[in-house]
Scaffold this motif. Structure first.
Motif, PDB file in Angstrom:
ATOM      1  N   VAL A  19      57.051  29.766  49.704  1.00  0.00           N
ATOM      2  CA  VAL A  19      56.680  30.026  48.314  1.00  0.00           C
ATOM      3  C   VAL A  19      55.199  29.705  48.149  1.00  0.00           C
ATOM      4  CG1 VAL A  19      57.152  29.530  45.889  1.00  0.00           C
ATOM      5  CG2 VAL A  19      59.021  29.448  47.557  1.00  0.00           C
ATOM      6  N   ASP A  20      54.447  30.716  47.764  1.00  0.00           N
ATOM      7  CA  ASP A  20      52.994  30.621  47.590  1.00  0.00           C
ATOM      8  C   ASP A  20      52.762  30.551  46.090  1.00  0.00           C
ATOM      9  OD1 ASP A  20      50.394  31.715  46.898  1.00  0.00           O
ATOM     10  OD2 ASP A  20      50.326  32.915  48.736  1.00  0.00           O
ATOM     11  N   PHE A  21      52.346  29.388  45.612  1.00  0.00           N
ATOM     12  CA  PHE A  21      52.168  29.268  44.165  1.00  0.00           C
ATOM     13  C   PHE A  21      50.986  28.379  43.822  1.00  0.00           C
ATOM     14  CE2 PHE A  21      54.026  25.078  42.857  1.00  0.00           C
ATOM     15  CZ  PHE A  21      54.508  24.662  44.078  1.00  0.00           C
ATOM     16  N   SER A  22      50.588  28.474  42.579  1.00  0.00           N
ATOM     17  CA  SER A  22      49.364  27.855  42.053  1.00  0.00           C
ATOM     18  C   SER A  22      48.154  28.596  42.635  1.00  0.00           C
ATOM     19  CB  SER A  22      49.307  26.346  42.324  1.00  0.00           C
ATOM     20  OG  SER A  22      48.201  25.823  41.627  1.00  0.00           O
ATOM     21  N   SER A  23      47.818  28.299  43.907  1.00  0.00           N
ATOM     22  CA  SER A  23      46.796  29.078  44.617  1.00  0.00           C
ATOM     23  C   SER A  23      45.554  29.398  43.793  1.00  0.00           C
ATOM     24  CB  SER A  23      47.424  30.376  45.156  1.00  0.00           C
ATOM     25  OG  SER A  23      48.571  30.081  45.908  1.00  0.00           O
ATOM     26  N   PRO A  24      44.896  28.396  43.235  1.00  0.00           N
ATOM     27  CA  PRO A  24      43.702  28.677  42.429  1.00  0.00           C
ATOM     28  C   PRO A  24      42.483  28.943  43.312  1.00  0.00           C
ATOM     29  CG  PRO A  24      44.037  26.319  42.577  1.00  0.00           C
ATOM     30  CD  PRO A  24      45.183  26.952  43.334  1.00  0.00           C
ATOM     31  N   ASN A  25      41.412  29.373  42.683  1.00  0.00           N
ATOM     32  CA  ASN A  25      40.178  29.594  43.419  1.00  0.00           C
ATOM     33  C   ASN A  25      39.319  28.343  43.371  1.00  0.00           C
ATOM     34  OD1 ASN A  25      40.920  32.218  44.053  1.00  0.00           O
ATOM     35  ND2 ASN A  25      40.106  33.005  42.115  1.00  0.00           N
ATOM     36  N   THR A  26      38.736  28.013  44.507  1.00  0.00           N
ATOM     37  CA  THR A  26      37.892  26.823  44.608  1.00  0.00           C
ATOM     38  C   THR A  26      36.790  26.833  43.561  1.00  0.00           C
ATOM     39  OG1 THR A  26      38.281  26.653  46.960  1.00  0.00           O
ATOM     40  CG2 THR A  26      36.308  25.602  46.162  1.00  0.00           C
ATOM     41  N   ASN A  84      49.984  26.287  49.071  1.00  0.00           N
ATOM     42  CA  ASN A  84      48.965  26.510  48.048  1.00  0.00           C
ATOM     43  C   ASN A  84      47.850  27.326  48.702  1.00  0.00           C
ATOM     44  OD1 ASN A  84      47.502  26.331  45.709  1.00  0.00           O
ATOM     45  ND2 ASN A  84      47.013  24.150  45.907  1.00  0.00           N
ATOM     46  N   HIS A  85      47.827  28.607  48.413  1.00  0.00           N
ATOM     47  CA  HIS A  85      46.918  29.537  49.090  1.00  0.00           C
ATOM     48  C   HIS A  85      45.592  29.581  48.319  1.00  0.00           C
ATOM     49  CE1 HIS A  85      46.342  33.100  51.704  1.00  0.00           C
ATOM     50  NE2 HIS A  85      45.734  33.659  50.672  1.00  0.00           N
ATOM     51  N   ILE A  86      44.829  28.525  48.492  1.00  0.00           N
ATOM     52  CA  ILE A  86      43.597  28.368  47.712  1.00  0.00           C
ATOM     53  C   ILE A  86      42.583  29.480  48.033  1.00  0.00           C
ATOM     54  CG2 ILE A  86      41.676  26.793  47.277  1.00  0.00           C
ATOM     55  CD1 ILE A  86      43.730  24.936  46.746  1.00  0.00           C
ATOM     56  N   ASN A 118      38.288  40.972  52.787  1.00  0.00           N
ATOM     57  CA  ASN A 118      38.560  40.826  51.352  1.00  0.00           C
ATOM     58  C   ASN A 118      39.935  40.200  51.144  1.00  0.00           C
ATOM     59  OD1 ASN A 118      40.345  42.848  51.871  1.00  0.00           O
ATOM     60  ND2 ASN A 118      39.371  44.389  50.574  1.00  0.00           N
ATOM     61  N   TYR A 119      40.371  40.218  49.918  1.00  0.00           N
ATOM     62  CA  TYR A 119      41.667  39.632  49.524  1.00  0.00           C
ATOM     63  C   TYR A 119      42.809  40.260  50.335  1.00  0.00           C
ATOM     64  CZ  TYR A 119      44.863  37.736  45.892  1.00  0.00           C
ATOM     65  OH  TYR A 119      45.819  37.045  45.180  1.00  0.00           O
ATOM     66  N   ALA A 120      42.732  41.589  50.537  1.00  0.00           N
ATOM     67  CA  ALA A 120      43.800  42.273  51.269  1.00  0.00           C
ATOM     68  C   ALA A 120      43.805  41.855  52.736  1.00  0.00           C
ATOM     69  CB  ALA A 120      43.624  43.783  51.146  1.00  0.00           C
ATOM     70  N   THR A 157      42.911  39.008  54.123  1.00  0.00           N
ATOM     71  CA  THR A 157      43.511  37.680  54.334  1.00  0.00           C
ATOM     72  C   THR A 157      44.999  37.703  53.996  1.00  0.00           C
ATOM     73  OG1 THR A 157      42.641  37.041  52.174  1.00  0.00           O
ATOM     74  CG2 THR A 157      41.502  36.175  54.089  1.00  0.00           C
ATOM     75  N   ASP A 158      45.385  38.488  53.017  1.00  0.00           N
ATOM     76  CA  ASP A 158      46.810  38.504  52.678  1.00  0.00           C
ATOM     77  C   ASP A 158      47.656  39.156  53.777  1.00  0.00           C
ATOM     78  OD1 ASP A 158      47.468  36.948  50.559  1.00  0.00           O
ATOM     79  OD2 ASP A 158      47.139  38.489  49.028  1.00  0.00           O
ATOM     80  N   LEU A 159      47.102  40.151  54.458  1.00  0.00           N
ATOM     81  CA  LEU A 159      47.848  40.731  55.583  1.00  0.00           C
ATOM     82  C   LEU A 159      48.009  39.692  56.696  1.00  0.00           C
ATOM     83  CD1 LEU A 159      46.166  44.249  55.559  1.00  0.00           C
ATOM     84  CD2 LEU A 159      48.632  43.825  55.296  1.00  0.00           C
ATOM     85  N   ARG A 188      48.852  41.157  36.662  1.00  0.00           N
ATOM     86  CA  ARG A 188      47.730  42.054  36.933  1.00  0.00           C
ATOM     87  C   ARG A 188      47.538  42.336  38.409  1.00  0.00           C
ATOM     88  NH1 ARG A 188      43.535  38.786  33.396  1.00  0.00           N
ATOM     89  NH2 ARG A 188      44.712  37.193  34.513  1.00  0.00           N
ATOM     90  N   GLN A 189      48.156  41.534  39.268  1.00  0.00           N
ATOM     91  CA  GLN A 189      48.003  41.768  40.705  1.00  0.00           C
ATOM     92  C   GLN A 189      49.155  42.599  41.291  1.00  0.00           C
ATOM     93  OE1 GLN A 189      46.625  38.511  43.143  1.00  0.00           O
ATOM     94  NE2 GLN A 189      45.717  37.441  41.405  1.00  0.00           N
ATOM     95  N   ALA A 190      49.918  43.246  40.415  1.00  0.00           N
ATOM     96  CA  ALA A 190      51.111  43.983  40.864  1.00  0.00           C
ATOM     97  C   ALA A 190      50.770  45.036  41.921  1.00  0.00           C
ATOM     98  CB  ALA A 190      51.808  44.625  39.674  1.00  0.00           C
ATOM     99  N   HIS A 225      48.230  45.224  43.994  1.00  0.00           N
ATOM    100  CA  HIS A 225      47.840  44.597  45.261  1.00  0.00           C
ATOM    101  C   HIS A 225      49.077  44.223  46.077  1.00  0.00           C
ATOM    102  CE1 HIS A 225      45.966  41.849  48.157  1.00  0.00           C
ATOM    103  NE2 HIS A 225      46.873  40.955  47.798  1.00  0.00           N
ATOM    104  N   PHE A 226      50.049  43.581  45.423  1.00  0.00           N
ATOM    105  CA  PHE A 226      51.212  43.101  46.183  1.00  0.00           C
ATOM    106  C   PHE A 226      52.157  44.239  46.559  1.00  0.00           C
ATOM    107  CE2 PHE A 226      49.711  39.008  44.557  1.00  0.00           C
ATOM    108  CZ  PHE A 226      49.606  38.355  45.767  1.00  0.00           C
ATOM    109  N   GLU A 227      52.178  45.274  45.763  1.00  0.00           N
ATOM    110  CA  GLU A 227      53.007  46.413  46.154  1.00  0.00           C
ATOM    111  C   GLU A 227      52.411  47.077  47.397  1.00  0.00           C
ATOM    112  OE1 GLU A 227      54.947  50.398  44.234  1.00  0.00           O
ATOM    113  OE2 GLU A 227      53.958  49.027  42.836  1.00  0.00           O
TER     114      GLU A 227
HETATM  115  N1  ARG Z   1      43.662  32.886  44.393  1.00  0.00           N
HETATM  116  C1  ARG Z   1      44.344  33.993  43.810  1.00  0.00           C
HETATM  117  C2  ARG Z   1      43.989  34.096  42.328  1.00  0.00           C
HETATM  118  O1  ARG Z   1      43.535  33.132  41.750  1.00  0.00           O
HETATM  119  C3  ARG Z   1      45.848  33.894  43.928  1.00  0.00           C
HETATM  120  C4  ARG Z   1      46.367  33.870  45.340  1.00  0.00           C
HETATM  121  C5  ARG Z   1      47.821  34.196  45.417  1.00  0.00           C
HETATM  122  N2  ARG Z   1      48.312  34.239  46.763  1.00  0.00           N
HETATM  123  C6  ARG Z   1      48.054  35.172  47.640  1.00  0.00           C
HETATM  124  N3  ARG Z   1      48.565  35.062  48.848  1.00  0.00           N
HETATM  125  N4  ARG Z   1      47.344  36.228  47.344  1.00  0.00           N
HETATM  126  O2  ARG Z   1      44.163  35.150  41.769  1.00  0.00           O
END
Ligand code: ARG
Length: 585
Positions: free
Chosen positions: A125-132, A165-167, A317-319, A321-323, A345-347, A349-351
């Protein structure tokens, strides 16, 4: 009588067995068991209808054969009645209700029963995951509290849960942060509130680049140096990450949120070349204007809207690292299921991520784990727009949590002015934080919701104060009678529920497993909230209708037994949702 924890599952099994006995095609028959409208029973099986229809049989006749073939143990458990065109309604017998309620005598027992729901499944479970280096604001709270609740619930229901926590610790923001740190740092401000100062540095650097093209070049140069591994910039990057992690940790501690891993985006840097190479050689990725992209021809939008997995300047980019993250979670953590929480809003991307990974893994012979983007709506202000402070900035989470405790303190003081102040503060912190949390959980996560202090702190309705108060009411019954709710002697000799209020309460208790099942399969905590709210309501009606401490020992024991189980299930449920319950308030 032995009754299993999950009565719905037991009935489902019994119906499938009966189908075999009655000579039906068991592979084609799904009982379609669900909870019933309480006026008709506890559970309803609707599956006979489609089964009979497909075979041009009379559904009522099929239902009758099925009911006649039910194992004897099921007849002890419930009565069955055929209704309408061929539904079967099941009503639990008072003896079965008593047996169920008696058996559920501890959290451990509930947990052991619930473990069958997700036993042997490993979830990341990847949650919270804020940006530094960004302040946590009100928009971050939903992912945190829903994520924490989902982790607790899955673990309670037998899953092995890995919390990550995927920071967002690697990105273009570091050019500005490093430049700002080198040129504009206010060391004492950094010491007193690191995130505040880092955010100021970022904004100041951003303004400077806009004012002066030379600064823009300097900022870019800092980023390039960082990415090339320059020791000074890497050290600064580490410093910034540590400062920001420290500030996040403070909030996590306050909200009782935990992680097993904090593998940020940077962790995947050295794992990206493999991703590019595999996707290219699998024929999934193609070059487009210098970038590496993936299209999905079968998809109405993604056949033309590319999934950019490497930018035209060669940067990740985001994609990307997510792959790499998907691969790591599959191979290293051997996840059966992956859930990522972000707002809706990230629907896209994840799809695109899920589609791409699925094809990639199919080509390379890997098992694709079940993937869920656990998305959620926004928190709106009372004007229906994104919630903001008066000056138009996002509301900082720290400030929001402090305000919650302050407001709750006023309420608690009104209700219980005689309690010592320290106790009122402690109650206020549980009620205030609980109110914020519960408001986020009780709504279907897919919807936006309007944040209102009056609503979330109300003692009426589906709120934290209402439920926390219900817990203290049950506790006070035992306290006044000088009894311990966990002491079996207080409830020994209990007879089966008899009066309508006792029966209604016992029946509600027995559907706790259904709410766990719904919550954990759909990863939607509001199902559990609704259940707990209804249970508290059922308890209120019971308490208004029946005196608990009566002279007749059997009646007193059976009513105390119901009270003890209401307390156990309310508290267990609220703890799973992350709320702290109280002895009195
Ligand atoms: N840091 C991203 C944001 O603040 C969320 C990351 C969610 N997790 C992931 N594996 N993309 O939007």
């Amino acid at each position: 009588m032995h009754v299993s924890f999950d009565l719905a599952a037991a009935l489902d099994t019994a119906l499938r067995t009966a189908a075999g006995t009655a000579g039906m095609d068991v592979t084609a028959f799904n009982p379609e068991l669900r909870t019933a409208d309480p006026r008709h029973g506890d559970f309803q099986a609707n599956g006979v209808l489609s089964y009979a229809k497909a075979r041009k049989l009379n559904p009522r006749a099929v239902a009758e054969q099925l009911v006649a073939a039910l194992p004897a143990s099921t007849q002890e458990l419930c009565t069955a009645a055929i209704a309408g065109p061929g539904f079967i309604n099941f009503t639990l017998t008072p003896a079965a209700l008593l047996a169920w309620v008696q058996a559920q005598n501890s959290v451990e027992h509930l947990k052991a029963g619930a473990a069958s729901l997700h036993h042997g499944q490993r979830y990341v479970v990847d949650f919270s995951s804020p940006n530094t280096a960004k302040q946590l604001h009100v928009g971050h709270v939903r992912g945190m509290v829903i994520g924490e609740a989902i982790c607790r619930l899955l673990a309670f229901c037998g899953a092995e849960v890995i919390r990550d926590n995927h920071i967002g610790d690697w990105g273009t923001q570091f050019g500005k942060l490093i430049w700002g740190y080198k040129h504009l740092l206010d060391a004492s401000a950094l010491a007193s509130d690191p995130l505040e100062e880092l955010e100021r540095l970022y904004k100041a650097a951003d303004a400077a680049t806009k004012a002066d093209p030379a600064t823009l070049d300097a900022v870019r140069a800092e980023l390039v140096k960082l990415q090339a591994g320059d020791p000074e910039n890497l050290a600064l990057w580490h410093t910034i990450i540590a400062l920001s992690a420290g500030a996040f940790t403070e909030i996590y501690r306050l909200l009782d949120i935990h992680f097993d891993h904090q593998l940020g985006e940077s962790f995947y840097n050295d794992k990206l070349p493999q991703v590019y190479a595999e996707l290219a050689s699998a024929g999934l990725a193609e070059e487009s204007q210098g970038a590496l992209v993936v299209f999905h021809p079968e998809h109405p939008r993604f056949k033309t809207q590319p999934f950019i997995i490497r930018k035209s300047d060669g940067a990740a980019n985001y994609a990307s690292t997510d792959l790499a993250t998907m691969l790591y979670r599959t191979e290293h953590f051997r996840a059966d299921a992956i859930a990522v929480l972000t707002d809706a809003r990230q629907a896209d991307h994840f799809e695109q991520l899920a589609l791409t990974t699925q094809k990639w893994f199919a080509k390379t012979g890997r098992q694709f784990p079940r993937f869920t983007h656990v998305s959620f709506g926004s928190i709106l202000g009372e004007d229906g727009k994104a919630i903001k402070t008066r000056s138009g900035d996002p509301i900082k989470l720290k400030a929001l949590l402090a305000e919650a405790a302050d407001r709750a303190f006023i309420l608690v003081t009104e209700k219980a002015p005689d309690l010592p102040e320290a106790e009122r503060r402690d109650i206020a912190s549980a009620v205030g934080l609980g109110a914020i949390r519960y408001a986020d959980l009780a709504q279907n996560r897919s919807s936006d919701y309007v944040f209102s202090w009056d609503k979330i702190l109300s003692f009426e309705g589906n709120t934290a104060p209402y439920l926390l108060y219900a817990v203290t009411r049950v506790r006070s019954i035992f306290r006044k009678a000088g009894l311990d709710p966990t002491d079996p002697t207080a409830t020994a000799g209990a007879t089966a529920p008899e009066t309508p209020a006792e029966l209604a309460l016992a029946r509600k208790l027995a559907t706790f497993p259904v709410s766990l099942q719904l919550t954990t399969t759909q990863l939607r905590p509001h199902f559990l909230c609704t259940y707990l709210y209804e249970l508290a309501g059922e308890f209120s009606s019971f308490y208004a209708a029946e005196k608990v401490i009566v002279d007749d020992p059997a009646i007193r024991a059976r009513r105390l037994l119901l009270c003890a189980r209401v307390l156990l299930i309310l508290e267990t449920g609220l703890h799973l949702l992350g709320l702290r319950t109280l002895a009195r308030m």
